[in-house]
Design a protein around this motif. Sequence first.
Motif, PDB file in Angstrom:
ATOM      1  N   SER A 199      -8.090  18.109  -5.398  1.00 41.67           N
ATOM      2  CA  SER A 199      -8.160  17.033  -4.401  1.00 41.67           C
ATOM      3  C   SER A 199      -9.461  16.248  -4.545  1.00 41.67           C
ATOM      4  O   SER A 199      -9.459  15.005  -4.517  1.00 41.67           O
ATOM      5  N   VAL A 200     -10.572  16.975  -4.714  1.00 43.88           N
ATOM      6  CA  VAL A 200     -11.866  16.306  -4.895  1.00 43.88           C
ATOM      7  C   VAL A 200     -11.853  15.484  -6.183  1.00 43.88           C
ATOM      8  O   VAL A 200     -12.345  14.347  -6.232  1.00 43.88           O
ATOM      9  N   LEU A 201     -11.227  16.053  -7.236  1.00 39.96           N
ATOM     10  CA  LEU A 201     -11.147  15.346  -8.516  1.00 39.96           C
ATOM     11  C   LEU A 201     -10.360  14.050  -8.374  1.00 39.96           C
ATOM     12  O   LEU A 201     -10.755  12.998  -8.903  1.00 39.96           O
ATOM     13  N   PHE A 202      -9.240  14.103  -7.630  1.00 38.60           N
ATOM     14  CA  PHE A 202      -8.446  12.887  -7.411  1.00 38.60           C
ATOM     15  C   PHE A 202      -9.257  11.838  -6.651  1.00 38.60           C
ATOM     16  O   PHE A 202      -9.174  10.647  -6.948  1.00 38.60           O
ATOM     17  N   LEU A 203     -10.026  12.272  -5.668  1.00 38.34           N
ATOM     18  CA  LEU A 203     -10.843  11.318  -4.898  1.00 38.34           C
ATOM     19  C   LEU A 203     -11.897  10.679  -5.796  1.00 38.34           C
ATOM     20  O   LEU A 203     -12.134   9.460  -5.725  1.00 38.34           O
ATOM     21  N   VAL A 204     -12.534  11.495  -6.649  1.00 37.18           N
ATOM     22  CA  VAL A 204     -13.561  10.955  -7.547  1.00 37.18           C
ATOM     23  C   VAL A 204     -12.932   9.977  -8.540  1.00 37.18           C
ATOM     24  O   VAL A 204     -13.452   8.871  -8.768  1.00 37.18           O
ATOM     25  N   ILE A 205     -11.785  10.380  -9.137  1.00 37.74           N
ATOM     26  CA  ILE A 205     -11.105   9.507 -10.101  1.00 37.74           C
ATOM     27  C   ILE A 205     -10.676   8.208  -9.424  1.00 37.74           C
ATOM     28  O   ILE A 205     -10.817   7.117  -9.973  1.00 37.74           O
ATOM     29  N   PHE A 227       0.823  -1.206   0.000  1.00 37.60           N
ATOM     30  CA  PHE A 227       0.000   0.000   0.000  1.00 37.60           C
ATOM     31  C   PHE A 227       0.867   1.271   0.000  1.00 37.60           C
ATOM     32  O   PHE A 227       0.447   2.312  -0.504  1.00 37.60           O
ATOM     33  N   THR A 228       2.078   1.166   0.558  1.00 38.51           N
ATOM     34  CA  THR A 228       2.989   2.323   0.519  1.00 38.51           C
ATOM     35  C   THR A 228       3.408   2.618  -0.917  1.00 38.51           C
ATOM     36  O   THR A 228       3.527   3.786  -1.321  1.00 38.51           O
ATOM     37  N   ILE A 229       3.614   1.549  -1.696  1.00 39.79           N
ATOM     38  CA  ILE A 229       3.990   1.743  -3.105  1.00 39.79           C
ATOM     39  C   ILE A 229       2.870   2.459  -3.851  1.00 39.79           C
ATOM     40  O   ILE A 229       3.103   3.426  -4.589  1.00 39.79           O
ATOM     41  N   LEU A 230       1.622   2.006  -3.640  1.00 40.85           N
ATOM     42  CA  LEU A 230       0.490   2.668  -4.314  1.00 40.85           C
ATOM     43  C   LEU A 230       0.375   4.121  -3.841  1.00 40.85           C
ATOM     44  O   LEU A 230       0.206   5.040  -4.652  1.00 40.85           O
ATOM     45  N   GLY A 231       0.488   4.321  -2.530  1.00 47.51           N
ATOM     46  CA  GLY A 231       0.379   5.689  -2.000  1.00 47.51           C
ATOM     47  C   GLY A 231       1.477   6.583  -2.548  1.00 47.51           C
ATOM     48  O   GLY A 231       1.234   7.755  -2.859  1.00 47.51           O
ATOM     49  N   SER A 232       2.695   6.021  -2.709  1.00 43.97           N
ATOM     50  CA  SER A 232       3.807   6.812  -3.239  1.00 43.97           C
ATOM     51  C   SER A 232       3.531   7.242  -4.669  1.00 43.97           C
ATOM     52  O   SER A 232       3.830   8.378  -5.070  1.00 43.97           O
ATOM     53  N   ILE A 233       2.965   6.319  -5.448  1.00 47.02           N
ATOM     54  CA  ILE A 233       2.666   6.651  -6.851  1.00 47.02           C
ATOM     55  C   ILE A 233       1.602   7.752  -6.915  1.00 47.02           C
ATOM     56  O   ILE A 233       1.734   8.725  -7.665  1.00 47.02           O
ATOM     57  N   ILE A 234       0.550   7.598  -6.098  1.00 46.22           N
ATOM     58  CA  ILE A 234      -0.505   8.623  -6.082  1.00 46.22           C
ATOM     59  C   ILE A 234       0.061   9.954  -5.598  1.00 46.22           C
ATOM     60  O   ILE A 234      -0.262  11.019  -6.122  1.00 46.22           O
ATOM     61  N   PHE A 235       0.940   9.883  -4.593  1.00 43.87           N
ATOM     62  CA  PHE A 235       1.563  11.117  -4.084  1.00 43.87           C
ATOM     63  C   PHE A 235       2.357  11.820  -5.179  1.00 43.87           C
ATOM     64  O   PHE A 235       2.219  13.034  -5.390  1.00 43.87           O
ATOM     65  N   LEU A 236       3.185  11.053  -5.906  1.00 42.58           N
ATOM     66  CA  LEU A 236       4.029  11.667  -6.937  1.00 42.58           C
ATOM     67  C   LEU A 236       3.191  12.270  -8.058  1.00 42.58           C
ATOM     68  O   LEU A 236       3.446  13.386  -8.519  1.00 42.58           O
ATOM     69  N   VAL A 237       2.160  11.529  -8.478  1.00 40.96           N
ATOM     70  CA  VAL A 237       1.317  12.031  -9.574  1.00 40.96           C
ATOM     71  C   VAL A 237       0.548  13.280  -9.128  1.00 40.96           C
ATOM     72  O   VAL A 237       0.484  14.287  -9.846  1.00 40.96           O
ATOM     73  N   SER A 238      -0.033  13.221  -7.918  1.00 38.73           N
ATOM     74  CA  SER A 238      -0.819  14.377  -7.453  1.00 38.73           C
ATOM     75  C   SER A 238       0.094  15.575  -7.169  1.00 38.73           C
ATOM     76  O   SER A 238      -0.267  16.716  -7.468  1.00 38.73           O
ATOM     77  N   PHE A 239       1.296  15.324  -6.621  1.00 40.56           N
ATOM     78  CA  PHE A 239       2.237  16.420  -6.357  1.00 40.56           C
ATOM     79  C   PHE A 239       2.629  17.105  -7.666  1.00 40.56           C
ATOM     80  O   PHE A 239       2.636  18.339  -7.763  1.00 40.56           O
ATOM     81  N   LEU A 299      -2.405  13.796 -16.341  1.00 35.71           N
ATOM     82  CA  LEU A 299      -1.963  13.288 -15.041  1.00 35.71           C
ATOM     83  C   LEU A 299      -3.134  12.779 -14.216  1.00 35.71           C
ATOM     84  O   LEU A 299      -3.038  11.751 -13.537  1.00 35.71           O
ATOM     85  N   VAL A 300      -4.248  13.498 -14.270  1.00 34.84           N
ATOM     86  CA  VAL A 300      -5.440  13.044 -13.536  1.00 34.84           C
ATOM     87  C   VAL A 300      -5.929  11.711 -14.109  1.00 34.84           C
ATOM     88  O   VAL A 300      -6.274  10.781 -13.365  1.00 34.84           O
ATOM     89  N   ALA A 301      -5.936  11.596 -15.446  1.00 34.38           N
ATOM     90  CA  ALA A 301      -6.376  10.337 -16.073  1.00 34.38           C
ATOM     91  C   ALA A 301      -5.429   9.198 -15.710  1.00 34.38           C
ATOM     92  O   ALA A 301      -5.861   8.068 -15.428  1.00 34.38           O
ATOM     93  N   ILE A 302      -4.115   9.497 -15.690  1.00 36.52           N
ATOM     94  CA  ILE A 302      -3.132   8.460 -15.337  1.00 36.52           C
ATOM     95  C   ILE A 302      -3.346   7.977 -13.905  1.00 36.52           C
ATOM     96  O   ILE A 302      -3.263   6.778 -13.625  1.00 36.52           O
ATOM     97  N   SER A 303      -3.639   8.913 -13.010  1.00 31.87           N
ATOM     98  CA  SER A 303      -3.866   8.510 -11.618  1.00 31.87           C
ATOM     99  C   SER A 303      -5.075   7.586 -11.520  1.00 31.87           C
ATOM    100  O   SER A 303      -5.070   6.611 -10.765  1.00 31.87           O
ATOM    101  N   GLY A 304      -6.140   7.877 -12.293  1.00 35.22           N
ATOM    102  CA  GLY A 304      -7.320   7.006 -12.290  1.00 35.22           C
ATOM    103  C   GLY A 304      -6.988   5.620 -12.802  1.00 35.22           C
ATOM    104  O   GLY A 304      -7.426   4.600 -12.245  1.00 35.22           O
ATOM    105  N   MET A 305      -6.162   5.561 -13.875  1.00 37.02           N
ATOM    106  CA  MET A 305      -5.760   4.259 -14.422  1.00 37.02           C
ATOM    107  C   MET A 305      -4.914   3.493 -13.422  1.00 37.02           C
ATOM    108  O   MET A 305      -5.037   2.265 -13.298  1.00 37.02           O
TER     109      MET A 305
END
Length: 344
Positions: free
Chosen positions: A312-318, A15-27, A229-235
């Motif tokens: 932030s809301v968009l990332f949560l929805v995606i 889960f840290t790996i997934l969180g790191s990826i989401i962190f990097l993309v959202s940052f 980037l938003v689309a990539i995070s959803g994928m």
Amino acid sequence: MNIAWKEISKNKIKFTILGSIIFLVSFLTFIISGLSNGLSQDNAALIKDLPDGQFYMNADANETYNLSRIDENKQATLLKEHPAATALSIQMGFVNDKDDKQSSVAFVTSTDSKLFPAVAPGEIILDRSLEANGIKVGDILTNNQFSGEFIVKGFVDQQKYSHAPVAFISMINYQEIYRVLEMQLVFVPGQDKAQDIASLQAFSNKDFLNTIPSYSAEQLSLNMIIWFLVAISGMLFAIFFYMMNVQKIGLYGILKALGVKTSRLFGMMWYQMIVITIVALGLSVALSQGFAMIAPEGMPFSLTLATTVQLSVLFLVIGFVGATLSGLQIKKIEPLQAIQQGEV
């Protein structure tokens, strides 16, 4: 939710790996969004800070304000019908200080209006960014197309146009510098619907921004990067949770056999998604706001609270959509078949 949390606790690395990826993309998305907003302000703060209304430009100017010349009679009629309206002109130019150091500016002049500072002939009011060039109130500035001198009367904040600081001057001085009597534009604030006026073309504030050279191309490129980037995070959410669900088919089969409803299994997945996303977004927001404080001087960066909340809301929805799509296979799991598959 206890099962979902226990799974996170026992699989910290995964889960840290997934969180790191989401962190990097959202940052990265927050940083690019901040640069996009900063460049937008740097390119058109003069227009963006105006209230909503309508710009009128000569229809023969082919949507190029530099070529526009408003007929004086039509200008007078518009200003008479709309007391809050103003006629204005904008031209790129430069000023020289006492040491003959040259600074690029966007000369702006207007008729009497509350929207722009009043400037008397021989006076000039500058965007505050020019203070960094050593220009102070009371300094004398010159321009090789102007026979007189400008005395700096003051500074205004965040008045940029086409990436240049704005210099407000009087109409008389503007007409001498550019050898033109007509104004380029008439702006009517508070007008939702444009009037049909012969030989004039109307633009809303947003439409007028697109007539500024480089503005639309600049913003389109950056916005495309943000949406990618938003689309990539959803994928990433969809792929990661799909892989986890495939690994847990046997577990889901056992839970279903024990009477756990499919909706509860989805709830576990959504809980994990929300926990990971909130932690990753929290770090991204903190660091991106910190970046705004340490960004190099002169870098156009503006990450507002509204933009941060929207992204932030968009990332949560995606993330929710991506995780839900990956979990559709949970509905199809047959307990006995899944248990047998899990044993293999």
